[in-house]
Design an enzyme around this catalytic site. Structure first.
Site, PDB file in Angstrom:
ATOM      1  N   GLY A  58       0.802  -1.221   0.000  1.00 46.69           N
ATOM      2  CA  GLY A  58       0.000   0.000   0.000  1.00 46.69           C
ATOM      3  C   GLY A  58       0.829   1.261   0.000  1.00 46.69           C
ATOM      4  O   GLY A  58       0.782   2.051   0.965  1.00 46.69           O
ATOM      5  N   ALA A 117       2.707   8.182   4.917  1.00 54.01           N
ATOM      6  CA  ALA A 117       3.031   7.989   6.331  1.00 54.01           C
ATOM      7  C   ALA A 117       4.481   8.355   6.616  1.00 54.01           C
ATOM      8  O   ALA A 117       4.791   8.993   7.634  1.00 54.01           O
ATOM      9  CB  ALA A 117       2.776   6.537   6.727  1.00 54.01           C
ATOM     10  N   GLY A 174       0.349   3.927  -1.441  1.00 55.11           N
ATOM     11  CA  GLY A 174      -0.491   5.114  -1.317  1.00 55.11           C
ATOM     12  C   GLY A 174      -0.764   5.483   0.128  1.00 55.11           C
ATOM     13  O   GLY A 174      -1.182   6.605   0.426  1.00 55.11           O
ATOM     14  N   ASP A 175      -0.530   4.548   1.037  1.00 60.99           N
ATOM     15  CA  ASP A 175      -0.604   4.802   2.484  1.00 60.99           C
ATOM     16  C   ASP A 175       0.779   4.967   3.097  1.00 60.99           C
ATOM     17  O   ASP A 175       1.009   5.866   3.912  1.00 60.99           O
ATOM     18  CB  ASP A 175      -1.306   3.632   3.192  1.00 60.99           C
ATOM     19  CG  ASP A 175      -2.799   3.600   2.986  1.00 60.99           C
ATOM     20  OD1 ASP A 175      -3.431   4.648   3.140  1.00 60.99           O
ATOM     21  OD2 ASP A 175      -3.330   2.520   2.672  1.00 60.99           O
ATOM     22  N   LEU A 176       1.692   4.086   2.727  1.00 61.45           N
ATOM     23  CA  LEU A 176       2.976   4.010   3.427  1.00 61.45           C
ATOM     24  C   LEU A 176       3.910   5.164   3.072  1.00 61.45           C
ATOM     25  O   LEU A 176       4.648   5.661   3.932  1.00 61.45           O
ATOM     26  CB  LEU A 176       3.653   2.679   3.118  1.00 61.45           C
ATOM     27  CG  LEU A 176       2.826   1.436   3.462  1.00 61.45           C
ATOM     28  CD1 LEU A 176       3.583   0.174   3.120  1.00 61.45           C
ATOM     29  CD2 LEU A 176       2.436   1.442   4.930  1.00 61.45           C
TER      30      LEU A 176
END
Length: 414
Positions: free
Chosen positions: A184, A191, A186-188
């Site tokens: 992911g 983050a 698009g998240d990591l």
């Protein structure tokens, strides 16, 4: 495997973080802070973060009703404390405001306006604690930094990958359907940027006593790591397409077949071409004008990739590792079993065994890739049960036993 290490003072020892994040992106950012020694208090709603329910679950592990969690939650919420607090109740909001006065950082990833409707937006919290670093992650950013036309849209990893540009340059050649990156990102990636922004803002707050608002858009962060497509389009006014397993500017560079799978190898400059063709048993290719320079190899790309691929396909990954590993940029394509069996990841502490309460065996999670000589970070405590530290956390923020008992009686804490 590496066992979870006893808690040790990390580089962020003493930093107090209130973590109101959910799902993957926000908890991963606060996990990065916790791995480096920050005290991260995960503030969960009654019943706990919904990701506790996401598997896989080890046999015998405590159920969600018992405060347990699956592998998803275990991986990204290690090293944290859990306070189960109902922010929809006035007493819950009052408790959070009181905690904010003693915190360094608050992180949330709600949609735009949620914290404001709770009376807990940035302006309200900074009034309580002017040195607070308030960090927010949203799909398209916070309007305080520039209002996106999509500011009110929800977003998850595939949305960020799609709109941030990474899907458009990923996939087979000739171009087919866009391809989602496996993990992911698009998240990591957002983050990671958020953790960097928080650390940067905390450095300034330490010197000036003034906090600030830190805003990361998931889509912006994905675009930031696709920086190549931006300058390429700026220079050519042509949109880069899928790059397959090669590189648009270097050759040979990418994936090649082996007898038992695939390997990645690259020639980032001409000096690596010579040892490659020597190992291939084709030293004459080093001086062949069709292949002697990167520009020439790019002009004859199909021929070069065919030559290299025909050679690699005659060898196993292990054989190619022996032939190329110390000579040119090279690596076999690993699956999860390969990773668990490879000595590198054991030596680097990247596979860490953690307790999953109730289960008969440990759960292995990925360790931190950030190593520091004087303040080693890492995984030193399993993820918390729901509300496991509610009393201890509140006591640490100055709540008296009678106050905590009253909050529990009124179902404000769980």
């Amino acid at each position: 495997m590496t066992q979870a290490a006893p808690a040790a003072a990390g580089a962020l020892d003493g930093l107090v973080v209130l973590d109101l994040t959910r799902m993957l992106a926000g908890p991963y950012a606060t996990m990065m802070l916790a791995d480096q020694g920050a005290r991260v208090v995960k503030i969960e709603p009654p019943g706990g973060d919904l990701t506790r329910r996401t598997g896989p679950h080890l046999p015998g592990a405590l159920t969600i009703a018992e405060g347990g969690f699956g592998g998803y939650f275990a991986s990204i919420n290690r090293n944290k404390q859990s306070l189960a607090l109902d922010l929809k109740q006035p007493a819950g909001k009052a408790a959070l405001l009181r905690m904010v006065r003693g915190a360094d950082v608050l992180v949330e990833n709600y949609r735009c306006g949620v914290m404001e409707r709770l009376g807990l937006g940035y302006e309200a919290l900074i009034a309580e604690n002017p040195r607070l670093v308030y960090a927010a992650m949203r799909g398209f950013g916070d309007p305080r930094s520039g209002r996106s036309p999509y500011a009110d849209w929800p977003a998850y990893d595939p949305v960020a990958q799609a709109m941030g540009g990474i899907m458009g340059i990923t996939g087979p050649v000739p171009a087919g359907a866009p391809t989602k990156i496996g993990p992911g990102v698009g998240d990591l990636v957002p983050a990671t940027f958020l953790a960097f922004g928080i650390a940067s803002a905390c450095w300034r707050a330490q010197r000036t006593g003034r906090g600030q608002f830190v805003d990361v858009s998931m889509v912006d962060a994905v675009l930031a790591i696709c920086e190549r497509l931006v300058y390429q389009y700026s220079a050519s006014h042509e949109s880069p397409g899928p790059e397959g397993n090669g590189h648009p500017l270097l050759c040979p560079f990418g994936l090649f077949p082996a007898k038992d799978g695939h390997v990645s190898l690259g020639v980032p400059n001409d000096r690596f071409w010579v040892p490659l063709v020597q190992r291939m048993g084709r030293p004459e290719l080093a001086s062949d004008p069709r292949y002697a320079s990167n520009e020439a190899r790019m002009a004859h790309r199909a021929e070069v990739e065919a030559l290299v691929g025909e050679w690699t396909a005659r060898h196993t990954k292990a054989e190619l590792s022996s032939l190329l590993g110390a000579e040119i940029p090279f690596g076999p394509v690993f699956d999860a079993q390969d990773i668990f069996e490879d000595a590198h990841f054991r030596a680097r502490g990247m596979l860490v065994e953690t307790e999953q309460p109730g289960a008969a065996r440990a759960l292995t999670v990925a360790g931190t890739p950030v190593h520091m000589s004087d303040t080693p970070g890492g995984v030193h405590r399993r993820a918390p049960l729901t509300g496991e530290h509610s009393d201890a956390v509140l006591q640490g923020f100055g709540f008296a036993p009678a106050e905590i008992a009253a909050l529990r009686a009124d179902h404000v804490i769980h």
